[in-house]
Design an enzyme around this catalytic site. Structure first.
Site, PDB file in Angstrom:
ATOM      1  N   SER A  73      -2.742   0.492  10.008  1.00 19.78           N
ATOM      2  CA  SER A  73      -3.199   0.298   8.636  1.00 19.78           C
ATOM      3  C   SER A  73      -3.597   1.642   8.032  1.00 19.78           C
ATOM      4  O   SER A  73      -4.181   2.496   8.709  1.00 19.78           O
ATOM      5  CB  SER A  73      -4.414  -0.628   8.618  1.00 19.78           C
ATOM      6  OG  SER A  73      -4.996  -0.604   7.336  1.00 19.78           O
ATOM      7  N   VAL A  74      -3.327   1.786   6.750  1.00 24.54           N
ATOM      8  CA  VAL A  74      -3.697   3.029   6.057  1.00 24.54           C
ATOM      9  C   VAL A  74      -5.216   3.206   5.965  1.00 24.54           C
ATOM     10  O   VAL A  74      -5.697   4.298   5.647  1.00 24.54           O
ATOM     11  CB  VAL A  74      -3.091   3.102   4.631  1.00 24.54           C
ATOM     12  CG1 VAL A  74      -1.616   3.421   4.674  1.00 24.54           C
ATOM     13  CG2 VAL A  74      -3.356   1.820   3.839  1.00 24.54           C
ATOM     14  N   ASN A 100       1.872   4.461  -0.751  1.00 19.89           N
ATOM     15  CA  ASN A 100       2.456   3.328  -1.461  1.00 19.89           C
ATOM     16  C   ASN A 100       1.873   1.980  -1.017  1.00 19.89           C
ATOM     17  O   ASN A 100       1.965   1.005  -1.757  1.00 19.89           O
ATOM     18  CB  ASN A 100       3.985   3.381  -1.240  1.00 19.89           C
ATOM     19  CG  ASN A 100       4.664   2.067  -1.536  1.00 19.89           C
ATOM     20  OD1 ASN A 100       4.979   1.772  -2.693  1.00 19.89           O
ATOM     21  ND2 ASN A 100       4.868   1.238  -0.513  1.00 19.89           N
ATOM     22  N   TYR A 165      -8.043  -4.481  -8.445  1.00 22.01           N
ATOM     23  CA  TYR A 165      -6.795  -3.717  -8.306  1.00 22.01           C
ATOM     24  C   TYR A 165      -6.719  -2.613  -9.370  1.00 22.01           C
ATOM     25  O   TYR A 165      -6.371  -1.460  -9.080  1.00 22.01           O
ATOM     26  CB  TYR A 165      -5.638  -4.704  -8.447  1.00 22.01           C
ATOM     27  CG  TYR A 165      -4.248  -4.151  -8.338  1.00 22.01           C
ATOM     28  CD1 TYR A 165      -3.690  -3.861  -7.099  1.00 22.01           C
ATOM     29  CD2 TYR A 165      -3.470  -3.959  -9.483  1.00 22.01           C
ATOM     30  CE1 TYR A 165      -2.390  -3.384  -7.012  1.00 22.01           C
ATOM     31  CE2 TYR A 165      -2.177  -3.488  -9.394  1.00 22.01           C
ATOM     32  CZ  TYR A 165      -1.636  -3.194  -8.158  1.00 22.01           C
ATOM     33  OH  TYR A 165      -0.361  -2.723  -8.077  1.00 22.01           O
ATOM     34  N   GLY A 166      -7.068  -2.960 -10.609  1.00 21.19           N
ATOM     35  CA  GLY A 166      -7.025  -1.982 -11.703  1.00 21.19           C
ATOM     36  C   GLY A 166      -7.974  -0.825 -11.458  1.00 21.19           C
ATOM     37  O   GLY A 166      -7.633   0.348 -11.682  1.00 21.19           O
ATOM     38  N   LYS A 169      -6.503   1.345  -8.776  1.00 23.23           N
ATOM     39  CA  LYS A 169      -5.301   2.057  -9.197  1.00 23.23           C
ATOM     40  C   LYS A 169      -5.625   3.224 -10.135  1.00 23.23           C
ATOM     41  O   LYS A 169      -4.930   4.247 -10.105  1.00 23.23           O
ATOM     42  CB  LYS A 169      -4.318   1.084  -9.867  1.00 23.23           C
ATOM     43  CG  LYS A 169      -3.619   0.159  -8.877  1.00 23.23           C
ATOM     44  CD  LYS A 169      -2.984   0.920  -7.734  1.00 23.23           C
ATOM     45  CE  LYS A 169      -1.809   0.226  -7.092  1.00 23.23           C
ATOM     46  NZ  LYS A 169      -1.349   0.960  -5.878  1.00 23.23           N
ATOM     47  N   ALA A 197       8.324  -3.327 -10.509  1.00 22.10           N
ATOM     48  CA  ALA A 197       9.438  -3.819  -9.706  1.00 22.10           C
ATOM     49  C   ALA A 197       9.178  -5.249  -9.281  1.00 22.10           C
ATOM     50  O   ALA A 197       8.032  -5.669  -9.125  1.00 22.10           O
ATOM     51  CB  ALA A 197       9.633  -2.942  -8.469  1.00 22.10           C
ATOM     52  N   ARG A 200       7.808  -8.809  -3.341  1.00 21.16           N
ATOM     53  CA  ARG A 200       7.025  -9.983  -2.882  1.00 21.16           C
ATOM     54  C   ARG A 200       5.643  -9.965  -3.519  1.00 21.16           C
ATOM     55  O   ARG A 200       5.009 -10.995  -3.682  1.00 21.16           O
ATOM     56  CB  ARG A 200       6.943  -9.998  -1.361  1.00 21.16           C
ATOM     57  CG  ARG A 200       6.084  -8.869  -0.822  1.00 21.16           C
ATOM     58  CD  ARG A 200       5.728  -9.048   0.630  1.00 21.16           C
ATOM     59  NE  ARG A 200       4.538  -8.243   0.893  1.00 21.16           N
ATOM     60  CZ  ARG A 200       3.863  -8.266   2.014  1.00 21.16           C
ATOM     61  NH1 ARG A 200       4.236  -9.059   2.988  1.00 21.16           N
ATOM     62  NH2 ARG A 200       2.796  -7.510   2.174  1.00 21.16           N
TER      63      ARG A 200
HETATM   64  P1  NAI Z   1       5.004  -5.041  -1.284  1.00 23.23           P
HETATM   65  O1  NAI Z   1       3.976  -6.067  -0.957  1.00 23.23           O
HETATM   66  O2  NAI Z   1       6.420  -5.387  -1.142  1.00 23.23           O
HETATM   67  O3  NAI Z   1       4.761  -3.701  -0.468  1.00 23.23           O
HETATM   68  C1  NAI Z   1       3.513  -3.256  -0.047  1.00 23.23           C
HETATM   69  C2  NAI Z   1       3.622  -2.910   1.410  1.00 23.23           C
HETATM   70  O4  NAI Z   1       2.381  -2.332   1.843  1.00 23.23           O
HETATM   71  C3  NAI Z   1       3.880  -4.129   2.287  1.00 23.23           C
HETATM   72  O5  NAI Z   1       5.035  -3.922   3.075  1.00 23.23           O
HETATM   73  C4  NAI Z   1       2.623  -4.244   3.127  1.00 23.23           C
HETATM   74  O6  NAI Z   1       2.857  -4.752   4.440  1.00 23.23           O
HETATM   75  C5  NAI Z   1       2.113  -2.827   3.143  1.00 23.23           C
HETATM   76  N1  NAI Z   1       0.677  -2.745   3.400  1.00 23.23           N
HETATM   77  C6  NAI Z   1      -0.296  -3.498   2.840  1.00 23.23           C
HETATM   78  N2  NAI Z   1      -1.499  -3.137   3.327  1.00 23.23           N
HETATM   79  C7  NAI Z   1      -1.280  -2.129   4.213  1.00 23.23           C
HETATM   80  C8  NAI Z   1      -2.118  -1.331   5.022  1.00 23.23           C
HETATM   81  N3  NAI Z   1      -3.437  -1.534   5.045  1.00 23.23           N
HETATM   82  N4  NAI Z   1      -1.562  -0.370   5.788  1.00 23.23           N
HETATM   83  C9  NAI Z   1      -0.219  -0.164   5.793  1.00 23.23           C
HETATM   84  N5  NAI Z   1       0.640  -0.905   5.041  1.00 23.23           N
HETATM   85  C10 NAI Z   1       0.113  -1.872   4.266  1.00 23.23           C
HETATM   86  O7  NAI Z   1       4.689  -4.594  -2.794  1.00 23.23           O
HETATM   87  P2  NAI Z   1       5.354  -3.479  -3.731  1.00 23.23           P
HETATM   88  O8  NAI Z   1       5.521  -4.113  -5.052  1.00 23.23           O
HETATM   89  O9  NAI Z   1       6.491  -2.832  -3.073  1.00 23.23           O
HETATM   90  O10 NAI Z   1       4.131  -2.450  -3.886  1.00 23.23           O
HETATM   91  C11 NAI Z   1       4.185  -1.078  -3.500  1.00 23.23           C
HETATM   92  C12 NAI Z   1       3.110  -0.333  -4.245  1.00 23.23           C
HETATM   93  O11 NAI Z   1       3.404  -0.314  -5.634  1.00 23.23           O
HETATM   94  C13 NAI Z   1       1.724  -0.933  -4.125  1.00 23.23           C
HETATM   95  O12 NAI Z   1       0.757   0.088  -4.042  1.00 23.23           O
HETATM   96  C14 NAI Z   1       1.579  -1.693  -5.409  1.00 23.23           C
HETATM   97  O13 NAI Z   1       0.226  -1.894  -5.751  1.00 23.23           O
HETATM   98  C15 NAI Z   1       2.291  -0.761  -6.370  1.00 23.23           C
HETATM   99  N6  NAI Z   1       2.713  -1.355  -7.604  1.00 23.23           N
HETATM  100  C16 NAI Z   1       3.711  -2.286  -7.630  1.00 23.23           C
HETATM  101  C17 NAI Z   1       4.116  -2.808  -8.834  1.00 23.23           C
HETATM  102  C18 NAI Z   1       5.237  -3.753  -8.923  1.00 23.23           C
HETATM  103  O14 NAI Z   1       5.613  -4.117 -10.073  1.00 23.23           O
HETATM  104  N7  NAI Z   1       5.834  -4.178  -7.821  1.00 23.23           N
HETATM  105  C19 NAI Z   1       3.444  -2.472 -10.090  1.00 23.23           C
HETATM  106  C20 NAI Z   1       2.451  -1.452  -9.972  1.00 23.23           C
HETATM  107  C21 NAI Z   1       2.103  -0.937  -8.761  1.00 23.23           C
END
Ligand code: NAI
Length: 300
Positions: A73-74, A100, A165-166, A169, A197, A200
Site C-alpha cells: 500500500s502507498v 496515481n 476526496y476533494g 486532491k 476517465a 471502475r
Molecule cells: P481505479 O480504481 O481504477 O485505480 C486506482 C488504483 O489504485 C486501483 O488499482 C487500486 O487497487 C489502487 N490503490 C488503491 N489504494 C491503494 C493503496 N493504498 N496502495 C496502492 N494502490 C492502491 O481508478 P482510476 O480512475 O484509474 O483512478 C486513478 C487516479 O486518478 C486516482 O488517484 C483517482 O482519484 C484519480 N482520478 C480519477 C478520475 C477519473 O475520472 N477516473 C478523475 C479524477 C481523478
C-alpha cells in the site's frame, strides 16, 4: 520528436488497473523500466492483493518491456521503503514517480464518518507524500526527477459527496506548489494531473455511454509529457476524452484601500472591484503575493 524513456526507471502507484495501468503500459512501451505498484482491493480501499499489479507486469513483459510488481500500500512506510529498495536493486535508479493510487468513500458531509474522511486523505495525500519522500533523496542525488501527483476536478472545483476526496486532491496541488520550488535546483519537476476517465472508480458516477469517449489511454499522453525531459513544472494538466487543458490558481489584481481607519464596510463597498478577475494572474510562489501587496501599498 518522439518522447522516449530508454534507460529511465518509473514507479507508477495504483497501476494495477484504470489510469495507472495505462500510464505504466505507455511508459514501458516508450522504453522505461516500470515498477507497477498496486495494493489491489476494492474502490473503497478494502482488501488487497498483488494480483492486479502482477497481471500488468505480465502485460508489459509480453509486449517486450521490463517491469516488476509491488503489492504494498502507498500508505505503508515499510512497504514504500521496500519498494524503493527493490527498484534500486533491480534497476539502479528512479527517474519518474507517478502518484496515481486512490480510493473513494463518497457521502454527503452530514453523513460522512470522520474515519472515511481520514482514510481518503491518507491514501491520496499521504499515499503520495510517502512514495515521494522515499524517492526524493535519490532524485536529488541523480540531479534528475519527474514526479506527478493525481489531482481531480473534485478538488479544483468541488463535487457533491466528495468533501474528503476533494480536500485530499487539492492538498496534492499544495504539495506540488512547494515541492516544485525545492526540486528546481536538482532538475526535479513536479506536476499535477486532473484526469477524467471511465474506470471502475467512476463507472457508477458516469453514464455508460461515457465509457467509449473517456478511455484511460487518451489521458496518458498528458502524463507522458509531464514526466518527459521537457516537462513543465508546477502545472496542473487536465485531460480527458482527448481534450487537454491547464488549470491555474489565479489572483485578482485587487485594490489598495489604505490602512488608516480601514473598515469592513469599505471592503464590502469595493467588493466588485476587489473580485474583478479581468487582470487576474497566477504566482509561482507565495512570496510574490506579498511583493505585490507591498508594491500596491507603497505606490498609492
Ligand atoms: P481505479 O480504481 O481504477 O485505480 C486506482 C488504483 O489504485 C486501483 O488499482 C487500486 O487497487 C489502487 N490503490 C488503491 N489504494 C491503494 C493503496 N493504498 N496502495 C496502492 N494502490 C492502491 O481508478 P482510476 O480512475 O484509474 O483512478 C486513478 C487516479 O486518478 C486516482 O488517484 C483517482 O482519484 C484519480 N482520478 C480519477 C478520475 C477519473 O475520472 N477516473 C478523475 C479524477 C481523478
Amino acid at each position: 520528436m518522439t518522447i522516449r524513456f530508454d534507460g529511465k526507471v518509473a514507479i507508477v502507484t495504483g497501476a494495477g488497473g484504470g489510469l495507472g495501468r495505462s500510464h505504466a503500459l505507455e511508459l514501458a512501451k516508450r522504453g522505461a523500466k516500470v515498477v507497477v505498484n498496486d495494493h489491489g482491493g476494492t474502490v473503497d480501499g478494502s482488501g488487497g492483493s498483488s494480483a492486479a499489479a502482477d497481471a500488468v507486469v505480465e502485460e508489459i513483459k509480453a509486449a517486450g518491456g521490463e517491469a516488476i510488481a509491488k503489492g504494498s500500500s502507498v500508505t505503508d512506510d515499510a512497504g514504500g521503503a521496500n519498494m524503493v529498495q527493490q527498484t534500486m536493486d533491480a534497476f539502479g535508479r528512479i527517474d519518474i514517480l507517478v502518484n496515481n493510487a486512490g480510493i473513494l468513500r463518497d457521502k454527503s458531509f452530514a453523513k460522512m464518518e470522520i474515519g472515511d474522511f481520514e482514510v481518503v486523505v491518507d491514501v491520496h495525500l499521504m499515499g503520495s507524500v510517502k512514495p515521494t519522500k522515499a524517492v526524493w533523496a535519490i532524485m536529488k542525488e541523480q540531479g534528475y526527477g519527474r514526479i506527478v501527483v493525481t489531482s481531480s476536478s473534485s478538488g479544483l472545483y468541488g463535487n457533491f459527496g466528495q468533501t474528503n476526496y476533494g480536500a485530499a486532491k487539492l492538498a496534492l496541488v499544495g504539495f506540488m506548489n512547494t515541492l516544485k520550488l525545492e526540486g528546481q535546483k536538482d532538475n526535479i519537476k513536479v506536476n499535477a494531473l486532473a484526469p477524467v476517465a471511465y474506470t471502475r472508480m467512476t463507472e457508477n458516477l458516469m453514464p455508460p455511454e461515457a465509457e467509449q469517449m473517456l478511455t484511460p489511454d487518451v489521458v496518458t499522453p498528458a502524463v507522458i509529457h509531464l514526466v518527459s525531459e521537457d516537462a513543465p513544472t508546477g502545472t496542473i494538466a487536465c485531460a480527458g476524452a482527448g481534450v487537454f487543458a491547464v488549470a491555474q490558481i489565479v489572483e485578482s489584481q485587487g485594490m489598495y484601500l489604505g490602512r488608516e481607519g480601514l473598515t469592513a464596510e469599505q471592503v464590502a463597498e469595493n467588493w466588485e472591484k476587489i473580485a474583478d478577475m479581468s487582470n487576474a494572474k497566477p504566482f509561482f510562489m507565495g512570496g510574490e503575493q506579498t511583493g505585490k501587496f507591498f508594491e500596491m501599498a507603497t505606490k498609492s
